[in-house]
Design an enzyme around this catalytic site. Structure first.
Site, short mmCIF file in Angstrom:
data_model
loop_
_atom_site.label_atom_id
_atom_site.label_comp_id
_atom_site.label_asym_id
_atom_site.label_seq_id
_atom_site.Cartn_x
_atom_site.Cartn_y
_atom_site.Cartn_z
N LEU A 1 21.44 -56.02 -100.06
CA LEU A 1 21.11 -57.27 -100.76
C LEU A 1 21.54 -57.17 -102.22
CD1 LEU A 1 17.54 -57.76 -99.30
CD2 LEU A 1 19.61 -59.03 -98.70
N CYS A 2 21.88 -58.31 -102.78
CA CYS A 2 22.26 -58.35 -104.18
C CYS A 2 21.09 -57.87 -105.04
CB CYS A 2 22.63 -59.76 -104.59
SG CYS A 2 24.24 -60.20 -103.96
#
Ligand code: SF4
Lengths: 77, 365
Positions: free
Chosen positions: A12-13
């Site tokens: 995930l970012c």
């Protein structure tokens, strides 16, 4: 000049951009890095990160939730 | 130590830059307005500035925007990167998830209003920035701190604590309130002009907004409480619940990510439910299916629900009734659901959805 692949899928970012940054730190100017990701945030973050660091985005593909971004490492830091 | 006394000196000797080369500052960039302004003030003085940003796992940045479907989907951006781009500076994003645990679990200076260990956190981040500065041959560190703005970490008596505990000492400059603080090395050495630094003080945001207008900054991010989820009351409540039910103050990245997602209910001490609130969250929770017993309605549309903890037959029945409650079948006479265990075995439940007024409010975390 070599080509490298970085698997940043399922991260995930901002992890994909962090992995990209850390990988590029090991590469030489002119090398290309192909980043695979699944978080759509990478479509924004990785090009933005490249712009501020002077690396070139060669291509971006996003098909079927599979993102691939190819970068060329910018000139001698 | 009285705040007016000069700070101890950071003893790391650093070679003077080649003639004509600018001095270099590493700026803590949070993505908010203050750190952006602080960096700009330095750029205006001809300092070479590069940004540093830390990913602790609690950051509001990034994924949470992606997880939820927003009706008015704003283009998602990483505010720290956006800030760097506006300023025309490089930004280095450093992952500190493991190291940061100790800050959250054992803060020497305690927590703020929620589980936010701001003073320890600032000390930690400035220390990491100092290490980066030393490794990369930079001269000093800047932050966007404003005196008196935050109750814990930005007080006159706590600012020297950060300088000291980070080991940055007088190489830490806060351009937005430097005039109210003792002189630092960059000022003393004449690398920066103290008279052009600022004296922002207190909780008012007006001086920052004026300065932003002066620099032509619009569209900047304005984080309300702080830069991370730990300042959020509900989030802290969920984290406290996680620690107390596990009987130990520990966490893994997945734990704290899941606390950001979905509705959390604890109907019994031995388990809690994580209920997806929209398609984006359901997709996110899908990724955790293999590691949790999970439920979803098959007769009606509804959320994916993960069970965290161990649930017996009665508990599963209760969870099924609650899951039915949060789906389209909430008013139906009965809802059919599938419960899947961690081995992937499916079982079917047919239940009456629980009426809203039978859910005690304290079940919601
Ligand atoms: S709000 Fe969060 S990130 Fe910001 S100083 Fe406090 S603990 Fe650290």
């Amino acid at each position: 000049m070599s080509h490298f692949v970085l698997d940043a899928r399922y991260l995930l970012c901002p992890m994909p951009v962090i992995r990209t940054q850390n990988r590029i730190a090991e590469l030489a100017p002119g090398d290309t890095l192909e980043v695979h990701a699944t978080d759509p945030g990478a479509l924004h973050d990785i090009p933005a990160w490249c712009r501020v660091h002077g690396h070139e985005v060669v291509s971006v593909t996003n098909a079927d939730k599979k993102i691939s971004i190819t970068l060329r490492v910018g000139g001698a830091a | 130590m009285s705040p007016q006394q000069p700070l101890p000196v950071n003893s790391i000797a650093r070679a003077a830059p080649a003639a004509g080369a600018p001095r270099k500052a590493v700026a803590l960039i949070s993505g908010g307005l203050d750190s952006m302004l602080a960096a700009k003030v330095m750029l205006e003085q001809g300092i070479h500035v590069e940004g540093i940003n830390f990913y602790t796992g609690f950051c509001v940045e990034g994924h949470t925007h992606a997880i939820r479907n927003h009706e008015h989907a704003k283009p998602k951006r990483n505010n720290a990167l956006w800030t760097a781009e506006q300023l025309g500076i490089k930004l280095h994003i450093i992952e500190v998830i493991e190291e940061y645990k100790d800050v959250v679990i054992n803060p020497k200076h305690g927590y703020g209003a929620n589980l936010n260990p701001c003073l320890d956190c600032k000390g930690f981040m400035v220390r990491k920035a100092r290490e980066w500065m030393e490794k990369n041959d930079f001269d000093f560190i800047i932050t966007g701190e404003v005196l008196g703005q935050r109750p814990m970490s930005q007080r006159r008596d706590t600012m020297p604590v950060v300088a000291r505990e980070s080991g940055a000492f007088d190489r830490l400059l806060r351009p937005l309130c430097a005039k109210l603080l003792p002189e630092t090395l960059p000022e003393r050495e004449g690398w920066v002009d103290r008279s052009k630094l600022l004296d922002f003080n207190g909780r008012s945001r007006k001086p920052q907004m004026r300065l932003a207008a002066q620099y032509g900054f619009t569209d900047y991010a304005q984080p309300a409480g702080g830069c991370c989820f730990l300042t959020n009351e509900q989030y802290s409540h969920k984290l406290a619940d996680l620690w107390s039910t596990r009987g130990t103050k520990q966490y893994e990245l997945d734990d704290i990510m899941l606390l950001k997602v979905g509705r959390h209910l604890r109907p019994r001490p031995n388990f809690k439910m994580i209920v997806g609130r929209d398609e984006g969250e359901n997709n996110f929770l899908e990724g955790y299916r293999k590691r949790f017993v999970h439920l979803h309605a098959t007769s009606h549309e509804g959320p994916l629900v993960l069970i965290d903890g161990s649930a017996n037959e009665d508990d599963l029945e209760l969870a099924a009734r609650l899951t039915a409650r949060f789906g389209k079948g909430r008013e139906a006479e009965s809802v059919t659901l599938t419960v899947t265990d961690m081995q992937g075995n499916n079982r079917e439940f047919k239940v009456v959805p629980m009426p809203a007024n039978e859910i005690p409010p304290e079940w919601y975390l």
